[in-house]
Design a protein around this motif. Structure first.
Motif, PDB file in Angstrom:
ATOM      1  N   THR A 189     -17.072  18.734   9.847  1.00 37.74           N
ATOM      2  CA  THR A 189     -16.008  19.305   9.009  1.00 37.74           C
ATOM      3  C   THR A 189     -14.834  18.352   8.910  1.00 37.74           C
ATOM      4  OG1 THR A 189     -16.657  21.468   9.851  1.00 37.74           O
ATOM      5  CG2 THR A 189     -14.604  21.354   8.616  1.00 37.74           C
ATOM      6  N   SER A 190     -14.499  17.705  10.023  1.00 36.24           N
ATOM      7  CA  SER A 190     -13.406  16.738  10.027  1.00 36.24           C
ATOM      8  C   SER A 190     -13.712  15.584   9.083  1.00 36.24           C
ATOM      9  CB  SER A 190     -13.183  16.219  11.449  1.00 36.24           C
ATOM     10  OG  SER A 190     -12.172  15.246  11.481  1.00 36.24           O
ATOM     11  N   MET A 191     -14.970  15.087   9.115  1.00 40.11           N
ATOM     12  CA  MET A 191     -15.338  13.991   8.223  1.00 40.11           C
ATOM     13  C   MET A 191     -15.324  14.438   6.766  1.00 40.11           C
ATOM     14  SD  MET A 191     -18.774  11.637   8.011  1.00 40.11           S
ATOM     15  CE  MET A 191     -18.550  10.698   9.511  1.00 40.11           C
ATOM     16  N   PHE A 192     -15.779  15.656   6.521  1.00 43.09           N
ATOM     17  CA  PHE A 192     -15.769  16.197   5.155  1.00 43.09           C
ATOM     18  C   PHE A 192     -14.356  16.176   4.585  1.00 43.09           C
ATOM     19  CE2 PHE A 192     -15.062  19.956   2.459  1.00 43.09           C
ATOM     20  CZ  PHE A 192     -15.996  19.743   1.450  1.00 43.09           C
ATOM     21  N   LEU A 193     -13.395  16.695   5.338  1.00 39.82           N
ATOM     22  CA  LEU A 193     -12.013  16.723   4.871  1.00 39.82           C
ATOM     23  C   LEU A 193     -11.462  15.309   4.669  1.00 39.82           C
ATOM     24  CD1 LEU A 193     -10.486  19.607   7.026  1.00 39.82           C
ATOM     25  CD2 LEU A 193     -10.891  19.626   4.561  1.00 39.82           C
ATOM     26  N   ALA A 194     -11.782  14.411   5.597  1.00 43.02           N
ATOM     27  CA  ALA A 194     -11.272  13.045   5.490  1.00 43.02           C
ATOM     28  C   ALA A 194     -11.832  12.337   4.259  1.00 43.02           C
ATOM     29  CB  ALA A 194     -11.622  12.265   6.758  1.00 43.02           C
ATOM     30  N   VAL A 195     -13.116  12.514   3.995  1.00 37.84           N
ATOM     31  CA  VAL A 195     -13.724  11.881   2.817  1.00 37.84           C
ATOM     32  C   VAL A 195     -13.130  12.450   1.528  1.00 37.84           C
ATOM     33  CG1 VAL A 195     -15.873  11.762   1.481  1.00 37.84           C
ATOM     34  CG2 VAL A 195     -15.872  11.167   3.908  1.00 37.84           C
ATOM     35  N   ILE A 196     -12.919  13.764   1.486  1.00 40.99           N
ATOM     36  CA  ILE A 196     -12.306  14.368   0.290  1.00 40.99           C
ATOM     37  C   ILE A 196     -10.906  13.798   0.058  1.00 40.99           C
ATOM     38  CG2 ILE A 196     -11.377  16.503  -0.677  1.00 40.99           C
ATOM     39  CD1 ILE A 196     -14.396  16.377  -0.844  1.00 40.99           C
ATOM     40  N   ALA A 197     -10.105  13.708   1.138  1.00 34.50           N
ATOM     41  CA  ALA A 197      -8.725  13.233   0.995  1.00 34.50           C
ATOM     42  C   ALA A 197      -8.669  11.761   0.584  1.00 34.50           C
ATOM     43  CB  ALA A 197      -7.963  13.439   2.302  1.00 34.50           C
ATOM     44  N   ILE A 198      -9.395  10.913   1.295  1.00 41.05           N
ATOM     45  CA  ILE A 198      -9.357   9.476   0.989  1.00 41.05           C
ATOM     46  C   ILE A 198     -10.089   9.187  -0.316  1.00 41.05           C
ATOM     47  CG2 ILE A 198      -9.900   7.170   1.842  1.00 41.05           C
ATOM     48  CD1 ILE A 198      -7.737   8.666   3.423  1.00 41.05           C
ATOM     49  N   GLY A 199     -11.194   9.909  -0.542  1.00 38.90           N
ATOM     50  CA  GLY A 199     -11.923   9.703  -1.788  1.00 38.90           C
ATOM     51  C   GLY A 199     -11.090  10.038  -3.004  1.00 38.90           C
ATOM     52  N   ALA A 200     -10.342  11.132  -2.927  1.00 41.24           N
ATOM     53  CA  ALA A 200      -9.456  11.486  -4.039  1.00 41.24           C
ATOM     54  C   ALA A 200      -8.371  10.435  -4.218  1.00 41.24           C
ATOM     55  CB  ALA A 200      -8.838  12.850  -3.801  1.00 41.24           C
ATOM     56  N   GLY A 201      -7.915   9.862  -3.108  1.00 43.15           N
ATOM     57  CA  GLY A 201      -6.876   8.843  -3.180  1.00 43.15           C
ATOM     58  C   GLY A 201      -7.298   7.595  -3.923  1.00 43.15           C
ATOM     59  N   THR A 202      -8.621   7.351  -3.994  1.00 47.06           N
ATOM     60  CA  THR A 202      -9.085   6.179  -4.745  1.00 47.06           C
ATOM     61  C   THR A 202      -9.104   6.430  -6.240  1.00 47.06           C
ATOM     62  OG1 THR A 202     -11.425   6.824  -4.660  1.00 47.06           O
ATOM     63  CG2 THR A 202     -10.570   5.543  -2.809  1.00 47.06           C
ATOM     64  N   GLY A 203      -8.824   7.653  -6.660  1.00 43.81           N
ATOM     65  CA  GLY A 203      -8.935   7.982  -8.070  1.00 43.81           C
ATOM     66  C   GLY A 203      -7.641   7.932  -8.851  1.00 43.81           C
ATOM     67  N   PHE A 204      -6.603   7.326  -8.288  1.00 45.47           N
ATOM     68  CA  PHE A 204      -5.337   7.258  -9.012  1.00 45.47           C
ATOM     69  C   PHE A 204      -5.485   6.440 -10.292  1.00 45.47           C
ATOM     70  CE2 PHE A 204      -3.086   8.125  -4.893  1.00 45.47           C
ATOM     71  CZ  PHE A 204      -2.497   9.290  -5.332  1.00 45.47           C
ATOM     72  N   GLY A 205      -4.898   6.957 -11.373  1.00 49.04           N
ATOM     73  CA  GLY A 205      -4.831   6.173 -12.593  1.00 49.04           C
ATOM     74  C   GLY A 205      -3.425   5.615 -12.739  1.00 49.04           C
ATOM     75  N   GLY A 206      -3.009   5.397 -13.952  1.00 51.03           N
ATOM     76  CA  GLY A 206      -1.649   4.928 -14.160  1.00 51.03           C
ATOM     77  C   GLY A 206      -1.506   3.434 -13.947  1.00 51.03           C
ATOM     78  N   GLU A 207      -0.307   3.031 -13.628  1.00 48.74           N
ATOM     79  CA  GLU A 207       0.038   1.616 -13.525  1.00 48.74           C
ATOM     80  C   GLU A 207      -0.731   0.927 -12.402  1.00 48.74           C
ATOM     81  OE1 GLU A 207       4.015  -1.107 -12.587  1.00 48.74           O
ATOM     82  OE2 GLU A 207       4.135   1.076 -12.752  1.00 48.74           O
ATOM     83  N   VAL A 208      -1.254  -0.261 -12.701  1.00 47.94           N
ATOM     84  CA  VAL A 208      -1.939  -1.080 -11.709  1.00 47.94           C
ATOM     85  C   VAL A 208      -0.913  -1.931 -10.984  1.00 47.94           C
ATOM     86  CG1 VAL A 208      -3.575  -2.983 -11.410  1.00 47.94           C
ATOM     87  CG2 VAL A 208      -4.103  -1.131 -12.993  1.00 47.94           C
ATOM     88  N   GLY A 209      -1.071  -2.104  -9.672  1.00 44.02           N
ATOM     89  CA  GLY A 209      -0.160  -2.978  -8.947  1.00 44.02           C
ATOM     90  C   GLY A 209      -0.127  -2.704  -7.463  1.00 44.02           C
ATOM     91  N   ILE A 210       0.533  -3.577  -6.726  1.00 42.69           N
ATOM     92  CA  ILE A 210       0.605  -3.490  -5.274  1.00 42.69           C
ATOM     93  C   ILE A 210       1.329  -2.234  -4.829  1.00 42.69           C
ATOM     94  CG2 ILE A 210       2.784  -4.712  -4.969  1.00 42.69           C
ATOM     95  CD1 ILE A 210      -0.406  -5.233  -2.886  1.00 42.69           C
TER      96      ILE A 210
END
Length: 313
Positions: A189-210
């Motif tokens: 369950t802990s891994m499930f939540l972590a993958v959902i949180a970090i996986g969603a974080g890779t989906g940001f759109g918008g401006e590219v940059g550091i």
């Protein structure tokens, strides 16, 4: 925004009711696990259908399900964290292939490499919070709420619906922990939540940059701090290892004189401070170096405070 709020509220309701019903038939740990994963999946899918974003949500939910199964298999048949890390890496590749990458530079292939390289340590870092009972479920709603707000500021971030549903599920079961039923989440369950949180974080759109990385650092204030505290404390004892122990940030704050609720309040305040700095950075209300400085000041200040306590074997 309407779909995200609906998914959060629905997940709170489903997780709360499911815990009440299931705990009569199952141990609380198993009831909570089913409530969290079920509420996240059901609420995330229903809200995605409502918003017309179902095809975007499915890869993230499938990645979470894959991580759940891999963790359940590895913890049942082996204690090797290498197997878990390999599984998380496979999930990262699946997500990157679906187009969910951190938009750091304009070269897509390089963003894929950066995303895969960061995914495993970030998931393990967020899982590590559960070394102290229920820290992960306490911090998760703050992190995903911040990520949802940042998605609105930066532009399209459709994966936020599932992430916010996961945060709502955590809120739905939090009462059982704050009322004295303090338990650690099981590893799957802990891994499930972590993958959902970090996986969603890779989906940001918008401006590219550091600035994307600066925003991420703010969202991850508590996971990074907890890792710093654990690693440094174990290094000083000459006993570096990966696993649960009574030397996490939560326990260190208690050893410095805080009550259980006081330690939790400090951790939640730090998470909120990191989210605020990320939101200000994403909205370009402050330059990204200042936002990065605020996040690191929170991390280092909290780390030094926690490590003032006696070393805990």
């Amino acid at each position: 925004m309407v779909a995200a709020l609906a998914s959060a509220l629905l997940a709170v309701l489903i997780a709360g009711v499911a815990t009440v019903v299931l705990k009569r038939r199952l141990p609380l740990e198993h009831a909570v696990a089913l409530a969290v994963t079920g509420a996240t999946t059901i609420a995330g899918l229903l809200a995605a259908v409502f918003a017309g974003l179902l095809t975007i949500q499915i890869p993230l939910l499938l990645a979470g399900a894959l991580a759940l199964g891999l963790a359940a298999t590895s913890t049942r048949f082996s204690s090797s964290y290498r197997a878990m890390a390999a599984g998380i890496g496979a999930v990262a590749i699946v997500l990157a292939a679906s187009g969910s990458v951190l938009p750091v530079v304009h070269a897509h292939w390089l963003n894929v490499v950066v995303t895969i390289a960061l995914f495993v340590p970030l998931v393990l870092m967020l899982m590590n919070l559960e070394g102290a009972p229920n820290t992960q479920v306490s911090v998760m709603p703050i992190m995903v709420a911040g990520a949802a707000l940042i998605g609105l500021q930066r532009g399209e971030h459709d994966l936020g619906i599932v992430a916010v549903a996961a945060g709502g599920a955590c809120v739905g079961i939090a009462a059982w922990h704050w009322l004295g039923h303090r338990r650690r989440l099981n590893t799957p369950t802990s891994m499930f939540l972590a993958v959902i949180a970090i996986g969603a974080g890779t989906g940001f759109g918008g401006e590219v940059g550091i600035s994307v990385l600066a925003i991420g650092v703010g969202l991850l204030v508590v996971p990074v701090t907890d890792l710093f505290v654990v690693v440094e404390g174990r290094r000083r004892l000459g006993n570096l290892h990966w696993g649960h122990g009574n030397d996490h940030l939560y326990f260190r704050l208690q050893a410095n004189g805080l009550t259980s609720r006081g330690a939790s309040a400090v951790i939640l305040a730090a998470a909120t401070g990191g989210v605020v700095s990320s939101c200000l950075t994403a909205g370009e209300l402050i330059p990204w170096p200042i936002g990065l400085g605020i996040a690191w000041s929170l991390k280092l200040g909290l780390t030094f405070w926690a490590l003032r306590s006696p070393d805990i074997p």
